[in-house]
Scaffold this motif. Structure first.
Motif, PDB file in Angstrom:
ATOM      1  N   GLN A 137      53.515  66.656   7.642  1.00 22.17           N
ATOM      2  CA  GLN A 137      51.911  67.131   7.783  1.00 22.17           C
ATOM      3  C   GLN A 137      51.055  65.914   7.751  1.00 22.17           C
ATOM      4  OE1 GLN A 137      51.237  69.864   4.500  1.00 22.17           O
ATOM      5  NE2 GLN A 137      53.192  70.926   4.942  1.00 22.17           N
ATOM      6  N   THR A 138      51.499  64.813   8.238  1.00 23.98           N
ATOM      7  CA  THR A 138      50.625  63.478   8.305  1.00 23.98           C
ATOM      8  C   THR A 138      49.513  63.533   9.149  1.00 23.98           C
ATOM      9  OG1 THR A 138      53.049  62.428   7.965  1.00 23.98           O
ATOM     10  CG2 THR A 138      50.913  60.999   8.400  1.00 23.98           C
ATOM     11  N   VAL A 139      48.325  62.924   8.434  1.00 21.26           N
ATOM     12  CA  VAL A 139      47.183  62.923   9.348  1.00 21.26           C
ATOM     13  C   VAL A 139      46.746  61.535   9.709  1.00 21.26           C
ATOM     14  CG1 VAL A 139      44.570  63.275   9.412  1.00 21.26           C
ATOM     15  CG2 VAL A 139      46.222  64.842   8.208  1.00 21.26           C
ATOM     16  N   ILE A 140      47.089  60.546   8.837  1.00 22.72           N
ATOM     17  CA  ILE A 140      46.934  59.017   9.119  1.00 22.72           C
ATOM     18  C   ILE A 140      48.139  58.420   9.444  1.00 22.72           C
ATOM     19  CG2 ILE A 140      45.901  57.042   8.065  1.00 22.72           C
ATOM     20  CD1 ILE A 140      44.028  58.645   6.531  1.00 22.72           C
ATOM     21  N   LEU A 141      48.177  57.828  10.497  1.00 21.65           N
ATOM     22  CA  LEU A 141      49.730  57.290  10.900  1.00 21.65           C
ATOM     23  C   LEU A 141      50.115  56.271   9.683  1.00 21.65           C
ATOM     24  CD1 LEU A 141      51.961  57.071  12.823  1.00 21.65           C
ATOM     25  CD2 LEU A 141      50.625  55.171  14.176  1.00 21.65           C
ATOM     26  N   SER A 142      49.310  55.385   9.143  1.00 20.88           N
ATOM     27  CA  SER A 142      49.806  54.204   8.272  1.00 20.88           C
ATOM     28  C   SER A 142      50.711  54.902   7.121  1.00 20.88           C
ATOM     29  CB  SER A 142      48.744  53.209   7.856  1.00 20.88           C
ATOM     30  OG  SER A 142      47.906  54.187   6.866  1.00 20.88           O
ATOM     31  N   ASP A 143      50.210  56.090   6.959  1.00 23.76           N
ATOM     32  CA  ASP A 143      51.054  56.931   5.743  1.00 23.76           C
ATOM     33  C   ASP A 143      52.446  57.130   6.155  1.00 23.76           C
ATOM     34  OD1 ASP A 143      48.853  57.200   4.453  1.00 23.76           O
ATOM     35  OD2 ASP A 143      48.187  59.154   4.718  1.00 23.76           O
ATOM     36  N   LEU A 144      52.920  57.304   7.328  1.00 25.53           N
ATOM     37  CA  LEU A 144      54.172  57.249   7.711  1.00 25.53           C
ATOM     38  C   LEU A 144      54.843  55.832   8.120  1.00 25.53           C
ATOM     39  CD1 LEU A 144      54.606  59.986  10.727  1.00 25.53           C
ATOM     40  CD2 LEU A 144      55.617  60.089   8.381  1.00 25.53           C
ATOM     41  N   LEU A 145      54.014  54.936   8.353  1.00 24.23           N
ATOM     42  CA  LEU A 145      54.406  53.775   8.481  1.00 24.23           C
ATOM     43  C   LEU A 145      54.889  53.319   7.119  1.00 24.23           C
ATOM     44  CD1 LEU A 145      52.155  51.753  10.829  1.00 24.23           C
ATOM     45  CD2 LEU A 145      54.301  52.708  11.599  1.00 24.23           C
ATOM     46  N   LEU A 146      54.290  53.331   6.010  1.00 27.33           N
ATOM     47  CA  LEU A 146      54.684  52.961   4.587  1.00 27.33           C
ATOM     48  C   LEU A 146      55.902  53.409   4.261  1.00 27.33           C
ATOM     49  CD1 LEU A 146      53.837  51.575   2.003  1.00 27.33           C
ATOM     50  CD2 LEU A 146      52.854  53.757   1.207  1.00 27.33           C
ATOM     51  N   THR A 147      56.641  54.562   4.786  1.00 26.44           N
ATOM     52  CA  THR A 147      57.933  55.051   4.672  1.00 26.44           C
ATOM     53  C   THR A 147      59.120  54.354   5.675  1.00 26.44           C
ATOM     54  OG1 THR A 147      57.865  57.046   6.118  1.00 26.44           O
ATOM     55  CG2 THR A 147      57.027  57.033   3.763  1.00 26.44           C
ATOM     56  N   THR A 148      58.542  53.585   6.560  1.00 27.41           N
ATOM     57  CA  THR A 148      59.800  52.974   7.513  1.00 27.41           C
ATOM     58  C   THR A 148      60.107  51.674   6.782  1.00 27.41           C
ATOM     59  OG1 THR A 148      58.121  53.952   9.174  1.00 27.41           O
ATOM     60  CG2 THR A 148      59.570  52.133   9.754  1.00 27.41           C
ATOM     61  N   PRO A 149      61.322  51.542   7.228  1.00 26.99           N
ATOM     62  CA  PRO A 149      61.971  49.971   6.670  1.00 26.99           C
ATOM     63  C   PRO A 149      61.330  49.036   7.056  1.00 26.99           C
ATOM     64  CG  PRO A 149      63.758  51.664   7.758  1.00 26.99           C
ATOM     65  CD  PRO A 149      62.450  52.423   7.763  1.00 26.99           C
ATOM     66  N   GLY A 150      61.195  47.941   6.326  1.00 25.15           N
ATOM     67  CA  GLY A 150      60.579  46.707   6.688  1.00 25.15           C
ATOM     68  C   GLY A 150      59.072  46.634   6.670  1.00 25.15           C
ATOM     69  N   VAL A 151      58.311  47.753   6.453  1.00 26.00           N
ATOM     70  CA  VAL A 151      56.747  47.824   6.845  1.00 26.00           C
ATOM     71  C   VAL A 151      56.155  47.920   5.593  1.00 26.00           C
ATOM     72  CG1 VAL A 151      55.087  48.864   7.893  1.00 26.00           C
ATOM     73  CG2 VAL A 151      57.323  48.944   8.886  1.00 26.00           C
ATOM     74  N   ALA A 152      54.993  47.045   5.324  1.00 27.30           N
ATOM     75  CA  ALA A 152      54.239  46.917   4.202  1.00 27.30           C
ATOM     76  C   ALA A 152      52.932  47.260   4.731  1.00 27.30           C
ATOM     77  CB  ALA A 152      54.420  45.708   3.439  1.00 27.30           C
ATOM     78  N   VAL A 153      52.221  48.124   3.942  1.00 29.64           N
ATOM     79  CA  VAL A 153      50.866  48.591   4.386  1.00 29.64           C
ATOM     80  C   VAL A 153      49.882  48.215   3.195  1.00 29.64           C
ATOM     81  CG1 VAL A 153      49.499  50.610   4.824  1.00 29.64           C
ATOM     82  CG2 VAL A 153      51.800  50.479   5.999  1.00 29.64           C
ATOM     83  N   ALA A 154      48.670  47.808   3.778  1.00 27.60           N
ATOM     84  CA  ALA A 154      47.585  47.407   2.632  1.00 27.60           C
ATOM     85  C   ALA A 154      46.418  48.053   3.163  1.00 27.60           C
ATOM     86  CB  ALA A 154      47.455  45.918   2.282  1.00 27.60           C
ATOM     87  N   ARG A 155      45.600  48.775   2.277  1.00 26.47           N
ATOM     88  CA  ARG A 155      44.481  49.310   2.828  1.00 26.47           C
ATOM     89  C   ARG A 155      43.146  49.166   1.770  1.00 26.47           C
ATOM     90  NH1 ARG A 155      44.759  55.591   4.041  1.00 26.47           N
ATOM     91  NH2 ARG A 155      44.795  55.946   1.750  1.00 26.47           N
ATOM     92  N   ASN A 156      42.112  48.644   2.220  1.00 30.54           N
ATOM     93  CA  ASN A 156      41.065  48.502   1.323  1.00 30.54           C
ATOM     94  C   ASN A 156      40.128  49.599   0.937  1.00 30.54           C
ATOM     95  OD1 ASN A 156      41.807  46.052   2.157  1.00 30.54           O
ATOM     96  ND2 ASN A 156      39.786  45.224   2.821  1.00 30.54           N
TER      97      ASN A 156
END
Length: 615
Positions: free
Chosen positions: A62-81
């Motif tokens: 039910q994801t709306v913002i793609l970065s929320d899915l990237l956060l659960t992907t191996p090797g990916v770090a997400v930072a949001r202001n």
């Protein structure tokens, strides 16, 4: 393969603008990868680490913002202001955010007006997305500059045969309203689809210490048209557009980050127009793409003139060929020229880069695929650079795939780094990197269980950073990163699905004065696990747990960002053949955390929505 009052706005009839790549014609089949070479390859022939996020995953989560899915992907770090719509960066395998190349249907989207050219994921939503391929590791041979950390390739939905339509409406916490819809038609010679979406939220305070909510509003659309002139020649038009406004917080006279009524606006347009033709065993694509990004900041809600003004634009002309020389040998090659422009409201800057590349895909025996390639880029401002890459995939009869790769990456200095008044340095050299990785993937229980692991190491030199001595941009940084990525998928039957990933990313600064320090905002450990139960009748239930470990917010490692755990719960029930009611709770235990120091992050939030499908 490798290791996240109901108001319905059913939208948009915006015309599709050009976008994309002939290689992006890969079917929805997750066994086909297009990002590794820029052409379609079977997944078991790719020696690189690639994770595919498919449309089923987007819908199930039910994801709306793609970065929320990237956060659960191996090797990916997400930072949001802060909350939705604020600046959001993704870092692959510990590389800088500006060293991640982002493609939307093959169009380079990285911002020429940003200081390091990083793509802002804050405005990238899942509207109309069919799949996302996340390639980890340098990929400069097929894709050129900025692919030091890897590539995030977003591929939008293609129309199926006949008429199809989808719609989604959602309402929830922070007075958030989501509306998405799409319509498509696939005929004998013409295929067309357009998807659009609207998002608005009162949001949270961007300042962690603040209490005033900072809202966000966004309109967006993407579309494509494909027209067959003959069975072997077709016209290809694709494009995406977004227009958003984000409320911001700022600094007080005593330099504290506090509530303010500042805001920013952004307009993004990405397009492609091309022709593709098959001549015997040679597939050809000739195209033109454009990326146009406008960003403005305003000092108050009543301001009429921006306090910050940036206009970035890139235009790209390219040819790509894919030739089957024999059944065992295939060549992928091309030539490109890109012009980039930056206008800061006072000065205009331009640069250009011309590139040629070639790759050979060889199968000496049926179960072994070896790929090697070379690329040369000639930049108007800093000269030439040549990169090499090679990888191999060995698919054994024991349902085992062994993979290994070596890749070189480079990133050209941005227009801002070269020309910013007072800060620019026209003598900058390109950032370069070398990377190695090796992995194994094992299928068990007749494919019901898959386990994959990849070890990687990367060294980067000439990294560009701001030199506090000369007060200009300089090639002063050297970094390294190594680690382990693990992914597990289990589907014991058609009703149950379990996905999990673990990432160990040990990223170090090797620069004078900071040697041995951890790179900022790169957590060393991260774990994510999702479980879904979707029976043929009755409600579907699911949960995702994501743990992100401790990290530091600054190069000196004096400001710590504590690790955190996020729990998401979801449910959906089919009301009829075409309709589904769904709901979810994000951050179910109301975890308080920061991904950037002094910036807030959303607490517990609940959403309910309805989806309709006519296909």
């Amino acid at each position: 393969m490798f290791f996240k009052s109901l108001q319905t706005s059913l939208l948009i009839a915006a015309s599709a603008l050009p976008c994309a790549a002939w290689a992006q014609d890969a079917a929805e089949d997750t066994d086909i990868i297009v990002t590794a070479t820029g052409a379609e390859q079977r997944a078991d022939e790719v020696g690189l680490a690639v994770t595919v996020i498919d449309a089923e995953t987007v819908e199930r989560r039910q994801t709306v913002i793609l970065s929320d899915l990237l956060l659960t992907t191996p090797g990916v770090a997400v930072a949001r202001n802060g909350g939705p719509g604020t600046v959001t960066y993704a870092r692959l395998r510990g590389a800088e955010s500006g060293q991640t190349l982002v493609l939307i249907d093959g169009v380079r989207t990285n911002d020429p007006s940003a200081p390091d050219g990083a793509f802002d994921f804050g405005s990238l939503f899942t509207t109309g997305i069919e799949r996302v391929e996340v390639l980890r590791g340098p990929a400069s041979v097929p894709w050129g500059s900025q692919a030091i950390g890897g590539v995030v390739n977003v591929i939008t939905r293609r129309p199926g045969p006949g008429f199809s339509a989808r719609a989604r409406g959602e309402y929830g916490t922070f007075e958030t309203v989501v509306g998405q819809s799409g319509i498509g038609y696939g005929g004998e010679r013409i295929r067309a689809r357009i998807d659009g979406g609207y998002f608005t939220t009162h949001g949270i305070s961007a300042a962690a210490s603040g209490s005033e909510a900072d809202g966000y509003e966004r309109w967006g659309a993407n579309g494509r048209v494909e027209f067959d002139l003959t069975p072997d020649v077709a016209i290809d038009l694709r494009g995406s557009w977004s227009d958003g406004r984000t409320d911001l917080d700022g600094f007080s006279p005593t330099f504290e980050f506090v509530d303010t009524d500042e805001y920013s606006t952004s307009k993004e347009l990405y397009g492609y127009a091309g022709i593709k033709a098959r001549l015997g065993g040679l597939n050809n694509r000739l195209g033109f793409s454009i990326a146009d990004i406008d960003r403005d900041n305003f000092a108050s809600s009543t301001a009429t003139e921006p306090s910050f003004f940036a206009r970035g634009r890139s235009e790209r002309y390219e040819y790509r060929g894919d030739l089957a020389i024999t059944e065992q040998v295939r060549a992928v090659f091309g030539a490109e020229h890109e012009d980039s422009r930056l206008f800061d409201g006072t000065d205009r800057f331009e640069s250009g880069i011309t590139s040629v590349f070639g790759e050979l895909i060889v199968k000496p025996i049926e179960m072994l695929t070896i790929t090697g390639g070379v690329r040369h880029d000639d930049h108007e401002d800093f000269g030439g650079n040549t990169t090499f890459a090679a990888n191999a995939a060995l698919a054994l009869p024991t349902d085992t795939i062994l993979r290994a790769s070596y890749g070189e990456g480079f990133k050209a200095p941005t227009l801002f780094q070269l020309n910013a008044p007072g800060f620019g340095n026209i003598d900058l050299q390109a950032e370069t990197a070398e990377s190695w990785d090796a992995g194994i993937e094992q299928q068990l229980v007749d494919g019901a269980l898959s386990i994959a692991a990849t070890w990687f190491h990367r060294d980067t030199v000439n990294q560009i950073d701001f030199d506090l001595v000369s007060f200009t941009y300089s090639n002063i940084a050297a970094t390294s990163a190594e680690g382990l990525e693990v992914a597990i998928r289990a589907r014991p039957n058609r009703d149950w699905l379990f996905d999990a990933s673990y990432s160990l990313v040990d990223s170090k600064n090797r620069s004078a004065g900071f040697a041995g320090n951890e790179l900022a905002r790169r957590p060393r450990h991260s774990v994510s696990a999702s479980i879904d139960y979707a029976p043929q009748t009755g409600p579907a239930l699911g949960a995702t747990i994501t743990h992100v470990g401790d990290s530091f917010d600054n190069p000196a490692n004096t400001v710590r960002l504590d690790g955190y755990v996020l729990v998401g719960l979801r449910a959906a029930i089919r009301l009829a053949d075409r309709y589904e009611l769904y709901g979810r709770i994000d951050n179910a235990f109301d975890e308080r955390y920061q991904t950037v120091a002094t910036y807030g992050a959303p607490g517990r939030a609940a959403y309910v929505g309805i989806r309709a499908r006519f296909e």
